[in-house]
Design a protein around this motif. Structure first.
Motif, PDB file in Angstrom:
ATOM      1  N   UNK A  40       0.771  -1.089  -0.178  1.00 31.10           N
ATOM      2  CA  UNK A  40       0.030   0.035  -0.008  1.00 31.10           C
ATOM      3  C   UNK A  40       0.831   1.038  -0.021  1.00 31.10           C
ATOM      4  N   UNK A  41       1.942   1.212   0.842  1.00 34.20           N
ATOM      5  CA  UNK A  41       2.824   2.507   1.079  1.00 34.20           C
ATOM      6  C   UNK A  41       3.237   2.756  -0.466  1.00 34.20           C
ATOM      7  N   UNK A  42       3.745   1.649  -1.134  1.00 30.86           N
ATOM      8  CA  UNK A  42       4.279   1.861  -2.339  1.00 30.86           C
ATOM      9  C   UNK A  42       3.323   2.502  -3.453  1.00 30.86           C
ATOM     10  N   UNK A  43       2.259   1.874  -3.455  1.00 28.96           N
ATOM     11  CA  UNK A  43       1.350   2.306  -4.449  1.00 28.96           C
ATOM     12  C   UNK A  43       0.688   3.957  -4.064  1.00 28.96           C
ATOM     13  N   UNK A  44       0.663   4.139  -2.822  1.00 28.61           N
ATOM     14  CA  UNK A  44       0.133   5.239  -2.587  1.00 28.61           C
ATOM     15  C   UNK A  44       1.353   6.408  -2.958  1.00 28.61           C
ATOM     16  N   UNK A  45       2.540   6.041  -2.652  1.00 29.47           N
ATOM     17  CA  UNK A  45       3.777   6.906  -3.121  1.00 29.47           C
ATOM     18  C   UNK A  45       3.869   7.123  -4.635  1.00 29.47           C
ATOM     19  N   UNK A  46       3.581   6.101  -5.477  1.00 29.05           N
ATOM     20  CA  UNK A  46       3.541   6.050  -6.879  1.00 29.05           C
ATOM     21  C   UNK A  46       2.598   7.003  -7.325  1.00 29.05           C
ATOM     22  N   UNK A  47       1.356   6.788  -6.729  1.00 30.50           N
ATOM     23  CA  UNK A  47       0.231   7.704  -7.015  1.00 30.50           C
ATOM     24  C   UNK A  47       0.101   9.295  -6.541  1.00 30.50           C
ATOM     25  N   UNK A  48       1.013   9.364  -5.640  1.00 27.82           N
ATOM     26  CA  UNK A  48       1.019  10.701  -4.854  1.00 27.82           C
ATOM     27  C   UNK A  48       0.031  10.978  -3.755  1.00 27.82           C
ATOM     28  N   UNK A  49      -0.412  10.056  -3.301  1.00 30.19           N
ATOM     29  CA  UNK A  49      -1.527  10.199  -2.383  1.00 30.19           C
ATOM     30  C   UNK A  49      -1.053   9.598  -0.853  1.00 30.19           C
ATOM     31  N   UNK A  50      -1.796  10.140   0.072  1.00 29.39           N
ATOM     32  CA  UNK A  50      -1.803   9.733   1.488  1.00 29.39           C
ATOM     33  C   UNK A  50      -1.951   7.980   1.572  1.00 29.39           C
ATOM     34  N   UNK A  51      -0.802   7.315   2.001  1.00 31.48           N
ATOM     35  CA  UNK A  51      -1.236   5.874   2.389  1.00 31.48           C
ATOM     36  C   UNK A  51      -2.497   5.712   3.159  1.00 31.48           C
ATOM     37  N   UNK A  52      -2.898   6.570   4.247  1.00 34.59           N
ATOM     38  CA  UNK A  52      -4.026   6.227   4.845  1.00 34.59           C
ATOM     39  C   UNK A  52      -5.556   6.380   3.912  1.00 34.59           C
ATOM     40  N   UNK A  53      -5.254   7.300   3.005  1.00 29.75           N
ATOM     41  CA  UNK A  53      -6.528   7.537   2.086  1.00 29.75           C
ATOM     42  C   UNK A  53      -6.728   6.498   1.045  1.00 29.75           C
ATOM     43  N   UNK A  54      -5.224   5.913   0.884  1.00 28.67           N
ATOM     44  CA  UNK A  54      -5.327   4.765  -0.073  1.00 28.67           C
ATOM     45  C   UNK A  54      -6.121   3.496   0.704  1.00 28.67           C
ATOM     46  N   UNK A  55      -5.746   3.171   1.987  1.00 28.74           N
ATOM     47  CA  UNK A  55      -6.331   2.207   3.001  1.00 28.74           C
ATOM     48  C   UNK A  55      -7.739   2.273   2.857  1.00 28.74           C
ATOM     49  N   UNK A  56      -8.265   3.748   3.018  1.00 32.78           N
ATOM     50  CA  UNK A  56      -9.782   3.956   3.074  1.00 32.78           C
ATOM     51  C   UNK A  56     -10.614   3.630   1.885  1.00 32.78           C
ATOM     52  N   UNK A  57      -9.795   4.048   0.793  1.00 27.84           N
ATOM     53  CA  UNK A  57     -10.260   3.849  -0.710  1.00 27.84           C
ATOM     54  C   UNK A  57     -10.530   2.317  -0.961  1.00 27.84           C
ATOM     55  N   UNK A  58      -9.559   1.443  -0.534  1.00 30.28           N
ATOM     56  CA  UNK A  58      -9.681   0.278  -0.721  1.00 30.28           C
ATOM     57  C   UNK A  58     -10.607  -0.515   0.117  1.00 30.28           C
ATOM     58  N   UNK A  59     -11.047   0.083   1.151  1.00 31.31           N
ATOM     59  CA  UNK A  59     -11.774  -0.543   2.102  1.00 31.31           C
ATOM     60  C   UNK A  59     -13.227  -0.119   1.842  1.00 31.31           C
ATOM     61  N   UNK A  60     -13.393   0.751   1.004  1.00 29.16           N
ATOM     62  CA  UNK A  60     -14.655   1.585   0.591  1.00 29.16           C
ATOM     63  C   UNK A  60     -15.344   2.565   1.671  1.00 29.16           C
ATOM     64  N   UNK A  61     -14.442   2.799   2.468  1.00 18.26           N
ATOM     65  CA  UNK A  61     -14.921   3.784   3.578  1.00 18.26           C
ATOM     66  C   UNK A  61     -14.545   5.430   3.147  1.00 18.26           C
ATOM     67  N   UNK A  62     -13.902   5.502   2.135  1.00 21.40           N
ATOM     68  CA  UNK A  62     -13.660   6.947   1.694  1.00 21.40           C
ATOM     69  C   UNK A  62     -13.865   7.023   0.135  1.00 21.40           C
ATOM     70  N   UNK A  63     -14.383   8.082  -0.365  1.00 23.14           N
ATOM     71  CA  UNK A  63     -14.497   8.039  -1.867  1.00 23.14           C
ATOM     72  C   UNK A  63     -13.489   9.227  -2.153  1.00 23.14           C
ATOM     73  N   UNK A  64     -13.118   8.852  -3.367  1.00 20.48           N
ATOM     74  CA  UNK A  64     -12.095   9.957  -3.601  1.00 20.48           C
ATOM     75  C   UNK A  64     -12.522  10.486  -4.934  1.00 20.48           C
ATOM     76  N   UNK A  65     -11.793  11.508  -5.554  1.00 17.97           N
ATOM     77  CA  UNK A  65     -11.645  12.140  -6.864  1.00 17.97           C
ATOM     78  C   UNK A  65     -11.530  11.128  -7.988  1.00 17.97           C
ATOM     79  N   UNK A  66     -12.234  11.205  -9.052  1.00 22.68           N
ATOM     80  CA  UNK A  66     -12.154  10.430 -10.208  1.00 22.68           C
ATOM     81  C   UNK A  66     -10.708  10.391 -10.771  1.00 22.68           C
ATOM     82  N   UNK A  67     -10.006  11.556 -10.767  1.00 19.15           N
ATOM     83  CA  UNK A  67      -8.655  11.519 -11.398  1.00 19.15           C
ATOM     84  C   UNK A  67      -7.591  10.566 -10.322  1.00 19.15           C
ATOM     85  N   UNK A  68      -8.055  10.236  -8.885  1.00 17.51           N
ATOM     86  CA  UNK A  68      -7.156   9.456  -8.185  1.00 17.51           C
ATOM     87  C   UNK A  68      -7.577   8.054  -8.725  1.00 17.51           C
TER      88      UNK A  68
END
Length: 86
Positions: A40-68
């Motif tokens: 997760x940390x690697x993918x978050x870094x590659x995408x330029x997003x916070x690792x905590x946000x990636x975790x929430x996106x993957x769990x479906x507990x947070x929605x993000x912008x389409x570009x993300x």
């Protein structure tokens, strides 16, 4: 002799995941990430997003912008336009 249906000769086609909402896409991102062996940390870094946000996106507990989502899918090689929709 048993009757052979026309489907018996068809090659096994992997079942595609149906995308209904952002949580389905988050789960797909997680599955692809894990299959590729990317942390997760690697993918978050590659995408330029916070690792905590990636975790929430993957769990479906947070929605993000389409570009993300598009950026994450691009990194992981997910073609969301080829996925099954209702």
């Amino acid at each position: 002799m048993a009757h052979k249906s026309s489907h018996d000769d068809e090659p096994d086609i992997p079942r595609r995941r149906q995308l209904l909402d952002a949580s389905d896409l988050g789960e797909m991102i997680r599955l692809h990430r894990e299959r590729l062996g990317i942390a997760q940390l690697e993918l978050a870094s590659m995408a330029g997003i916070d690792p905590g946000n990636l975790s929430k996106i993957e769990r479906g507990s947070r929605r993000s912008h389409l570009d993300t989502y598009l950026k994450l899918c691009g990194i992981l090689g997910i073609d969301i336009f080829a996925e099954v929709r209702p």
